[in-house]
Design a protein around this motif. Structure first.
Motif, mmCIF file in Angstrom:
data_model
loop_
_atom_site.group_PDB
_atom_site.id
_atom_site.type_symbol
_atom_site.label_atom_id
_atom_site.label_comp_id
_atom_site.label_asym_id
_atom_site.label_seq_id
_atom_site.Cartn_x
_atom_site.Cartn_y
_atom_site.Cartn_z
ATOM 1 N N UNK A 177 0.804 -1.224 0.000
ATOM 2 C CA UNK A 177 0.000 0.000 0.000
ATOM 3 C C UNK A 177 0.838 1.277 0.000
ATOM 4 N N UNK A 178 1.945 1.284 0.719
ATOM 5 C CA UNK A 178 2.774 2.494 0.812
ATOM 6 C C UNK A 178 3.409 2.869 -0.519
ATOM 7 N N UNK A 179 3.407 1.927 -1.469
ATOM 8 C CA UNK A 179 4.000 2.192 -2.782
ATOM 9 C C UNK A 179 2.938 2.430 -3.861
ATOM 10 N N UNK A 180 1.702 2.690 -3.389
ATOM 11 C CA UNK A 180 0.596 3.007 -4.293
ATOM 12 C C UNK A 180 0.268 4.496 -4.200
ATOM 13 N N UNK A 181 -0.085 5.084 -5.324
ATOM 14 C CA UNK A 181 -0.555 6.463 -5.376
ATOM 15 C C UNK A 181 -1.974 6.454 -5.921
ATOM 16 N N UNK A 182 -2.868 7.141 -5.221
ATOM 17 C CA UNK A 182 -4.295 7.158 -5.555
ATOM 18 C C UNK A 182 -4.667 8.481 -6.209
ATOM 19 N N UNK A 187 -13.869 13.433 -1.611
ATOM 20 C CA UNK A 187 -13.312 13.340 -0.261
ATOM 21 C C UNK A 187 -13.420 11.934 0.329
ATOM 22 N N UNK A 188 -14.536 11.198 0.133
ATOM 23 C CA UNK A 188 -14.562 9.825 0.659
ATOM 24 C C UNK A 188 -13.438 8.961 0.102
ATOM 25 N N UNK A 189 -13.101 9.164 -1.177
ATOM 26 C CA UNK A 189 -12.001 8.399 -1.761
ATOM 27 C C UNK A 189 -10.661 8.775 -1.177
ATOM 28 N N UNK A 190 -10.482 10.065 -0.923
ATOM 29 C CA UNK A 190 -9.246 10.521 -0.285
ATOM 30 C C UNK A 190 -9.113 9.900 1.105
ATOM 31 N N UNK A 191 -10.211 9.895 1.844
ATOM 32 C CA UNK A 191 -10.186 9.302 3.188
ATOM 33 C C UNK A 191 -9.883 7.809 3.120
ATOM 34 N N UNK A 192 -10.422 7.139 2.121
ATOM 35 C CA UNK A 192 -10.148 5.710 1.952
ATOM 36 C C UNK A 192 -8.672 5.476 1.649
ATOM 37 N N UNK A 193 -8.097 6.322 0.807
ATOM 38 C CA UNK A 193 -6.669 6.189 0.481
ATOM 39 C C UNK A 193 -5.817 6.392 1.721
ATOM 40 N N UNK A 194 -6.141 7.423 2.484
ATOM 41 C CA UNK A 194 -5.380 7.682 3.711
ATOM 42 C C UNK A 194 -5.484 6.500 4.675
ATOM 43 N N UNK A 195 -6.695 5.961 4.821
ATOM 44 C CA UNK A 195 -6.893 4.828 5.730
ATOM 45 C C UNK A 195 -6.135 3.594 5.253
ATOM 46 N N UNK A 196 -5.917 3.512 3.950
ATOM 47 C CA UNK A 196 -5.168 2.381 3.388
ATOM 48 C C UNK A 196 -3.659 2.579 3.477
ATOM 49 N N UNK A 197 -3.226 3.743 3.955
ATOM 50 C CA UNK A 197 -1.796 4.020 4.048
ATOM 51 C C UNK A 197 -1.184 4.400 2.713
ATOM 52 N N UNK A 198 -1.996 4.978 1.832
ATOM 53 C CA UNK A 198 -1.532 5.349 0.495
ATOM 54 C C UNK A 198 -1.502 6.861 0.339
ATOM 55 N N UNK A 199 -0.582 7.330 -0.476
ATOM 56 C CA UNK A 199 -0.581 8.746 -0.825
ATOM 57 C C UNK A 199 -1.599 8.999 -1.920
ATOM 58 N N UNK A 200 -2.004 10.242 -2.104
ATOM 59 C CA UNK A 200 -3.109 10.528 -2.999
ATOM 60 C C UNK A 200 -2.964 11.906 -3.644
ATOM 61 N N UNK A 201 -3.678 12.083 -4.760
ATOM 62 C CA UNK A 201 -3.800 13.363 -5.432
ATOM 63 C C UNK A 201 -5.297 13.613 -5.654
#
Length: 206
Positions: A177-182, A187-201
């Motif tokens: 997960x730490x090597x994935x970028x979302x 906002x729900x998708x951003x929160x899901x990415x954060x909860x997954x331990x992923x960085x996001x744009x």
């Protein structure tokens, strides 16, 4: 940030923001790759009208990325409406597929970003839409052959804003997960990415 009007500028910004040591890019579909949120809102409004109430489609922006059945449940609760959320979901999907999906256009700078990185990093699409609808949308955008993993509504125990869909995509890609970028518009998708331990744009901020 305020989004620039020029497509090349947006492509350059997205390329810069996504540079780094990533093994996988995970894209949302509706509102991120596909410019179709207006069509989705229209289908929600049309089904709500069948049940005799006028839907303020701001709720669709608020819940962007939620599985459709959970959006239907939230609409039922807020409007004190008398419908079966399962039936509402089926009607909404049918309405969209029959009357609105043909309006889909690409969000070009995101689609071009995916095309430019296919083969360089692993590619997944993670959506709160139905598999049939998302698959058809990806075909319309001309990128279905570039997507290695597709995770859609109902395919994990919980949907966005929980991390389950993104974690399922990472597991299927065999990427940490730490090597994935979302890439997400909601906002729900951003929160899901954060909860997954992923960085996001956040695409609607580019």
């Amino acid at each position: 940030m305020t989004g620039p009007s020029s497509l090349p500028d947006k492509q350059a910004i997205l390329t810069r923001l996504s540079s780094g040591d990533f093994d996988a890019f995970l894209y949302d579909c509706d509102g991120t790759l596909a410019d179709n949120m207006g069509a989705h809102k229209a289908s929600y409004r049309a089904v709500a009208a069948m049940y005799g109430f006028e839907l303020d489609d701001a709720i669709i922006d608020e819940l962007a990325g939620w599985p459709i059945i959970q959006v239907a449940e939230e609409i039922k609760k807020r409007y004190h409406a008398d419908f079966d959320p399962v039936v509402f979901t089926q009607q909404k999907n049918t309405m969209y597929e029959v009357s609105f999906i043909q309006e889909t256009q690409p969000i070009e700078f995101v689609v071009e970003h995916l095309k430019a990185h296919a083969g360089k990093v692993r590619i997944a699409v993670v959506s709160g839409g139905s598999r049939a609808s998302v698959s058809r949308t990806l075909r319309m955008l001309g990128i279905s052959n570039l997507v290695e993993v597709l995770i859609c509504a109902g395919e994990t125990a919980r949907g966005k804003p929980f991390p389950d869909p993104f974690l399922a995509a990472a597991a299927k890609l065999d990427v940490a997960p730490a090597r994935c970028l979302v890439f997400e518009d909601g906002l729900p998708g951003v929160r899901a990415a954060e909860a997954a331990g992923m960085r996001w744009i956040r695409i609607d901020h580019v």
